[in-house]
Scaffold this active site. Sequence first.
Site, PDB file in Angstrom:
ATOM      1  N   HIS A   5      -5.649  14.145   1.731  1.00  0.00           N
ATOM      2  CA  HIS A   5      -5.710  12.711   1.418  1.00  0.00           C
ATOM      3  C   HIS A   5      -6.355  12.459   0.054  1.00  0.00           C
ATOM      4  CE1 HIS A   5      -6.412   8.457   3.297  1.00  0.00           C
ATOM      5  NE2 HIS A   5      -6.109   8.382   2.007  1.00  0.00           N
ATOM      6  N   PHE A   8      -4.069  10.526  -6.732  1.00  0.00           N
ATOM      7  CA  PHE A   8      -4.242  11.032  -8.101  1.00  0.00           C
ATOM      8  C   PHE A   8      -3.679  10.106  -9.187  1.00  0.00           C
ATOM      9  CE2 PHE A   8      -5.128  15.789  -7.070  1.00  0.00           C
ATOM     10  CZ  PHE A   8      -6.460  15.484  -6.859  1.00  0.00           C
ATOM     11  N   ARG A   9      -3.095   8.973  -8.835  1.00  0.00           N
ATOM     12  CA  ARG A   9      -2.783   7.903  -9.804  1.00  0.00           C
ATOM     13  C   ARG A   9      -1.680   8.217 -10.798  1.00  0.00           C
ATOM     14  NH1 ARG A   9      -5.187   4.853  -6.299  1.00  0.00           N
ATOM     15  NH2 ARG A   9      -7.445   4.685  -6.428  1.00  0.00           N
ATOM     16  N   ASN A  39       0.891   5.608  -2.947  1.00  0.00           N
ATOM     17  CA  ASN A  39       0.651   4.297  -3.575  1.00  0.00           C
ATOM     18  C   ASN A  39       0.383   4.424  -5.077  1.00  0.00           C
ATOM     19  OD1 ASN A  39      -1.856   5.465  -3.077  1.00  0.00           O
ATOM     20  ND2 ASN A  39      -2.898   3.506  -2.837  1.00  0.00           N
ATOM     21  N   HIS A 123      -2.734   4.418   7.591  1.00  0.00           N
ATOM     22  CA  HIS A 123      -3.892   3.578   7.249  1.00  0.00           C
ATOM     23  C   HIS A 123      -3.866   2.425   8.247  1.00  0.00           C
ATOM     24  CE1 HIS A 123      -6.693   1.543   4.270  1.00  0.00           C
ATOM     25  NE2 HIS A 123      -6.440   0.610   5.171  1.00  0.00           N
ATOM     26  N   HIS A 176      -8.793   8.255   7.887  1.00  0.00           N
ATOM     27  CA  HIS A 176     -10.128   7.642   7.754  1.00  0.00           C
ATOM     28  C   HIS A 176     -10.587   6.787   8.945  1.00  0.00           C
ATOM     29  CE1 HIS A 176      -7.453   4.541   6.310  1.00  0.00           C
ATOM     30  NE2 HIS A 176      -7.362   5.017   5.084  1.00  0.00           N
ATOM     31  N   ASP A 246     -10.026  11.111   0.809  1.00  0.00           N
ATOM     32  CA  ASP A 246      -9.502   9.802   0.380  1.00  0.00           C
ATOM     33  C   ASP A 246      -9.946   9.523  -1.063  1.00  0.00           C
ATOM     34  OD1 ASP A 246      -8.151   7.423   0.316  1.00  0.00           O
ATOM     35  OD2 ASP A 246      -9.298   6.469   1.924  1.00  0.00           O
ATOM     36  N   HIS A 250     -11.305   4.663  -9.358  1.00  0.00           N
ATOM     37  CA  HIS A 250     -11.137   3.482 -10.210  1.00  0.00           C
ATOM     38  C   HIS A 250     -12.239   3.572 -11.257  1.00  0.00           C
ATOM     39  CE1 HIS A 250      -8.240   1.618  -7.471  1.00  0.00           C
ATOM     40  NE2 HIS A 250      -9.036   1.962  -6.477  1.00  0.00           N
TER      41      HIS A 250
HETATM   42  O1  DOR Z   1     -10.136   2.110  -0.666  1.00  0.00           O
HETATM   43  C1  DOR Z   1      -8.981   2.487  -0.738  1.00  0.00           C
HETATM   44  N1  DOR Z   1      -8.464   2.905  -1.913  1.00  0.00           N
HETATM   45  N2  DOR Z   1      -8.196   2.469   0.354  1.00  0.00           N
HETATM   46  C2  DOR Z   1      -6.870   2.683   0.290  1.00  0.00           C
HETATM   47  O2  DOR Z   1      -6.203   2.571   1.284  1.00  0.00           O
HETATM   48  C3  DOR Z   1      -6.234   2.977  -1.008  1.00  0.00           C
HETATM   49  C4  DOR Z   1      -7.188   3.523  -1.964  1.00  0.00           C
HETATM   50  C5  DOR Z   1      -6.672   3.484  -3.382  1.00  0.00           C
HETATM   51  O3  DOR Z   1      -5.570   3.980  -3.617  1.00  0.00           O
HETATM   52  O4  DOR Z   1      -7.379   2.981  -4.265  1.00  0.00           O
HETATM   53 ZN    ZN Z   2      -6.269   6.679   0.933  1.00  0.00          ZN
HETATM   54 ZN    ZN Z   3      -6.101   4.385   3.553  1.00  0.00          ZN
END
Ligand code: DOR
Ligand code: ZN
Ligand code: ZN
Length: 386
Positions: A5, A8-9, A39, A123, A176, A246, A250
Site C-alpha cells: 500500500h 508514489f504519485r 489514485n 478503502h 488500514h 499507506d 504531500h
Molecule cells: O490519507 C490518505 N491519503 N488516504 C487515502 O485514501 C489516499 C491518500 C493519498 O493518496 O493521499
Molecule cells: Zn492509501
Molecule cells: Zn485508503
Amino acid sequence: MIDTHVHFRSPGHPHKEDWASGTRAAVSGGVTTVCDMPNTSPPTLTRAIWEEKRALAAAASRANYGLWIGAAAENLGELNELMDSGDACGIKVFMGASTGPLLVDDATLVRVFQETRGLLGVHAEDEALLAGARERFAGNPSPEHNEVRPPSAAAAAVKRLVELSRAYQRAVHVCHVSTSAELAILEDVRGVAPVTTEATPHHLWLSTETGQGNFTKCNPPIRDEVDRRALWTAVRRNRIDTIGSDHAPHTREEKLLPYWDAPCGIPGVETTFPLLIAAIRQGRLSIERMVQLCAEAPARIFGFHRKGWIKPGYDADFLLFTETELVKLATTDLLTRVAWSPFVGHKVGVKPEQVYVGGRLVAQRGHIVDDDVRGSLVRPGDARAS
Ligand code: DOR
Ligand code: ZN
Ligand code: ZN
C-alpha cells in the site's frame, strides 16, 4: 518486506514523489516490493494508463513493484482483462472519497462483486456518513479530523463490505483498519467471509492525543487512544494480517494550508521497519510476527510467486539488520521527496544494515549504494502459472 500500500504519485504529481525517490526511500527502509495505488493522475483505470505506469516503474523503480487497478462505474469491463492476465496486483475500491476522484457508490460496489474477478483492496469509509459529518463541520475552520470522518463511517462501510464478501465468497483485503468498531465487525465474520486485514504504522503509533495538526491529517483519520490500543491488541492476536504503510506524501507547504485545504496523507514507506524494530525492542511484538505481517502474509494474500520467504528457488529480496540502541528519527534519515515524517523525534530502530533486491545489494545503513538496480513487476498471475 512487501508493502502492498503505497502512493508514489507518478504519473501526475512527481513533485511529491516519483518512482525513483519513492523506491529509494522504500529500499533504504528494507522494503523490497511495493504495490502502488491507482489514485495517481490520470487515475489508473484502463489498460493503457496502467501500461504507462508500468513503463515509469520499469524505468525507475529500485524495488519490485505491483500495480493496483482502480474500480469505477465506467471501467468494470476492463478490470477483468487486467486481473485475468495476472498483471494487476488487485482491484482498489474507494467506498469513501479521499485523495483524487476515485469513488464507487453502493450499486457500483455490488457490480464490482458480481462482475469482476480477483483480489479487492478496499478503502472502507461510508460516503453518505462522511458527507453528513462534513456538512455539520463546514462552518468550523479547524475541526478534529476524527470527527469530520468519524469511526462510525469506517464501521458502516466495513459492515457492508463483509456482508458482500460473505455473500459472494470474494477475497477482500480491508485497507488500514483503524477502529475497534471495525475490528468487532471483522471478528463476527472470521472464518465465514474471506476477508484479510491491513493496519498502518501511523494508526498504531499516533492518536488524537499526539497532535501535529495537518501533518497527521489522513484518511481514515488518526483515531483516539482506545482505538489505537485495540489495533495493537488485534496485531498481536493475529487479527491483522499485513502492515502496509499507506505511504501518501504531500509537501510541507500543502500541509501548512488551513485544515479544509490541506491534503490528506502521511509518508511512511521507509519508517515501517524502524518503528517495528522499536516495538520489538520494547517487547510489544515478536520478530516472527513482524516477518509474518511484512513478508509472508502479503506474499500469500496477493499470490506473489517466490516471495515472502527466504528459501531455495525464491527471489533474493531480503534485509539484514543489526540490533542497536534505539535512536531519534531525524529528517536527514529520510529519502522521501517530501522530506518530513510525523515520526521525526520518535525513538526508533536504525534502518537495515543491508538490503538486497533480486540478489543485488541496493542499500546500506539507510543509504543507496547501487542506484542502478531495477526491480521487476510482481504478478499474481505468476503464481497461478506455476
Ligand atoms: O490519507 C490518505 N491519503 N488516504 C487515502 O485514501 C489516499 C491518500 C493519498 O493518496 O493521499
Ligand atoms: Zn492509501
Ligand atoms: Zn485508503
